[in-house]
Design a protein around this motif. Structure first.
Motif, mmCIF file in Angstrom:
data_model
loop_
_atom_site.group_PDB
_atom_site.id
_atom_site.type_symbol
_atom_site.label_atom_id
_atom_site.label_comp_id
_atom_site.label_asym_id
_atom_site.label_seq_id
_atom_site.Cartn_x
_atom_site.Cartn_y
_atom_site.Cartn_z
ATOM 1 N N ALA A 277 49.117 5.040 67.581
ATOM 2 C CA ALA A 277 50.004 5.576 66.562
ATOM 3 C C ALA A 277 51.400 4.965 66.669
ATOM 4 O O ALA A 277 52.031 4.643 65.658
ATOM 5 N N ILE A 278 51.871 4.803 67.904
ATOM 6 C CA ILE A 278 53.193 4.210 68.111
ATOM 7 C C ILE A 278 53.197 2.754 67.660
ATOM 8 O O ILE A 278 54.123 2.296 66.976
ATOM 9 N N ALA A 279 52.146 2.021 68.007
ATOM 10 C CA ALA A 279 52.039 0.617 67.606
ATOM 11 C C ALA A 279 51.952 0.483 66.093
ATOM 12 O O ALA A 279 52.544 -0.422 65.489
ATOM 13 N N ASN B 2 57.943 10.414 71.973
ATOM 14 C CA ASN B 2 58.325 11.772 72.379
ATOM 15 C C ASN B 2 57.358 12.823 71.840
ATOM 16 O O ASN B 2 57.341 13.955 72.315
ATOM 17 N N TYR B 3 56.575 12.427 70.813
ATOM 18 C CA TYR B 3 55.682 13.378 70.134
ATOM 19 C C TYR B 3 54.249 12.853 70.098
ATOM 20 O O TYR B 3 53.510 13.122 69.157
ATOM 21 N N ASN B 4 53.879 12.097 71.145
ATOM 22 C CA ASN B 4 52.517 11.551 71.250
ATOM 23 C C ASN B 4 52.107 10.777 70.003
ATOM 24 O O ASN B 4 50.970 10.855 69.542
ATOM 25 N N GLY B 5 53.058 10.032 69.465
ATOM 26 C CA GLY B 5 52.776 9.215 68.295
ATOM 27 C C GLY B 5 53.055 9.912 66.986
ATOM 28 O O GLY B 5 52.955 9.301 65.923
ATOM 29 N N GLY B 6 53.420 11.196 67.031
ATOM 30 C CA GLY B 6 53.705 11.953 65.815
ATOM 31 C C GLY B 6 55.169 11.915 65.450
ATOM 32 O O GLY B 6 55.917 11.033 65.888
ATOM 33 N N GLU B 7 55.586 12.889 64.663
ATOM 34 C CA GLU B 7 56.972 12.928 64.197
ATOM 35 C C GLU B 7 57.414 14.376 64.035
ATOM 36 O O GLU B 7 56.636 15.218 63.576
ATOM 37 N N THR C 271 62.579 25.414 60.814
ATOM 38 C CA THR C 271 61.843 25.448 62.084
ATOM 39 C C THR C 271 61.342 24.049 62.416
ATOM 40 O O THR C 271 60.802 23.373 61.537
ATOM 41 N N PRO C 272 61.500 23.595 63.671
ATOM 42 C CA PRO C 272 60.958 22.276 64.016
ATOM 43 C C PRO C 272 59.444 22.349 64.213
ATOM 44 O O PRO C 272 58.932 23.259 64.877
ATOM 45 N N VAL C 273 58.730 21.412 63.615
ATOM 46 C CA VAL C 273 57.291 21.282 63.820
ATOM 47 C C VAL C 273 56.993 19.808 64.063
ATOM 48 O O VAL C 273 57.734 18.933 63.604
ATOM 49 N N VAL C 274 55.929 19.536 64.785
ATOM 50 C CA VAL C 274 55.525 18.152 65.031
ATOM 51 C C VAL C 274 54.331 17.819 64.153
ATOM 52 O O VAL C 274 53.303 18.503 64.208
ATOM 53 N N LEU C 275 54.500 16.804 63.337
ATOM 54 C CA LEU C 275 53.412 16.287 62.520
ATOM 55 C C LEU C 275 52.609 15.350 63.405
ATOM 56 O O LEU C 275 53.051 14.251 63.730
ATOM 57 N N SER C 276 51.446 15.793 63.833
ATOM 58 C CA SER C 276 50.667 15.050 64.824
ATOM 59 C C SER C 276 50.055 13.793 64.222
ATOM 60 O O SER C 276 49.722 13.741 63.037
#
Length: 228
Positions: free
Chosen positions: A179-181, A208-213, A166-171
């Protein structure tokens, strides 16, 4: 895992004598790994800093181990008789015996890099026992036309094994831009292997994930972290 290497395209390794290249590049890349760990620890609460440790298996990477050129790494299948598979499994088993392995995070092997595929193959017996997440290999995820197909192949294999993913986003635990920087800064620690362009691609995916993965996780992972 595969830290004995001659691959350092953005370094001065080309000026080193051929006989010294392996030791020179391997030492350089070890320093990059150690710097990465130190910088990761900077953001951890004081009581958790010692929880982050690096275990270097010091295995030869694909071009050396399998005697294939760099441009063939992603067209080379996993060799079931590759001794590194058993070495990785022994290392994982040892961590399990020590009580130090509660979960696994494994490469999805998007892009079919043979070293990533080999690590995934070595870890598979443990995924039935532990909460497991597969991470999306970068920059391959963003640059390869086959990325979506590679993900579907991985999901299909997991489903056949009775372990749907299942895809989940690690915030991120900070604002998206920060977070991106931070991700860009961290990946550029690997200056011998990653240039500014690749750093921008890798950190850009986090946007794409607000800085998450995004991770692909098994049922045990979902149950373990459902309340977090």
């Amino acid at each position: 895992m595969f830290t004995r290497s001659r691959y350092a395209p953005y370094s001065d390794a080309a000026f080193v004598h051929e006989n010294d290249e392996l030791s020179y590049v391997s030492a350089m890349r070890l320093r990059e790994d150690e710097l990465f760990v130190r910088r990761m620890k900077e953001s951890l609460p004081k009581g958790l800093k010692n929880n982050l440790q690096m275990l270097d298996l010091n295995l030869k990477d694909g071009p050396i181990r399998l005697r294939v050129p760099l441009d063939q790494l992603r067209a080379t299948p996993v060799n079931p008789a590759d001794p590194s598979i058993e070495k990785i499994r022994k290392a994982l088993a040892r961590q399990s015996e020590l009580g130090a392995m509660e979960t696994l995070v494994v490469p999805a092997a998007v892009g079919n890099d043979v070293d990533h595929l080999t690590v995934r193959e070595a870890a598979m017996p443990f995924t039935a026992l532990l909460p497991t997440a597969f991470y999306e290999d970068l920059p391959y995820l963003a640059t390869d036309a086959s990325a979506s197909d590679d993900l579907e192949t991985m999901r299909g294999s997991a489903l056949e094994a009775g372990s749907p993913l299942t895809p989940v986003v690690l915030s991120a635990d900070e604002a998206s831009d920060a977070a991106i920087a931070r991700k860009r800064k961290l990946v550029l620690n690997y200056a011998s292997q990653i240039d500014d362009e690749a750093g921008a691609v890798i950190s850009g995916v986090a946007a794409n994930y607000n800085g998450g993965e995004r991770l692909w996780v098994n049922l045990s992972w979902l149950m373990c972290f459902a309340s977090e």
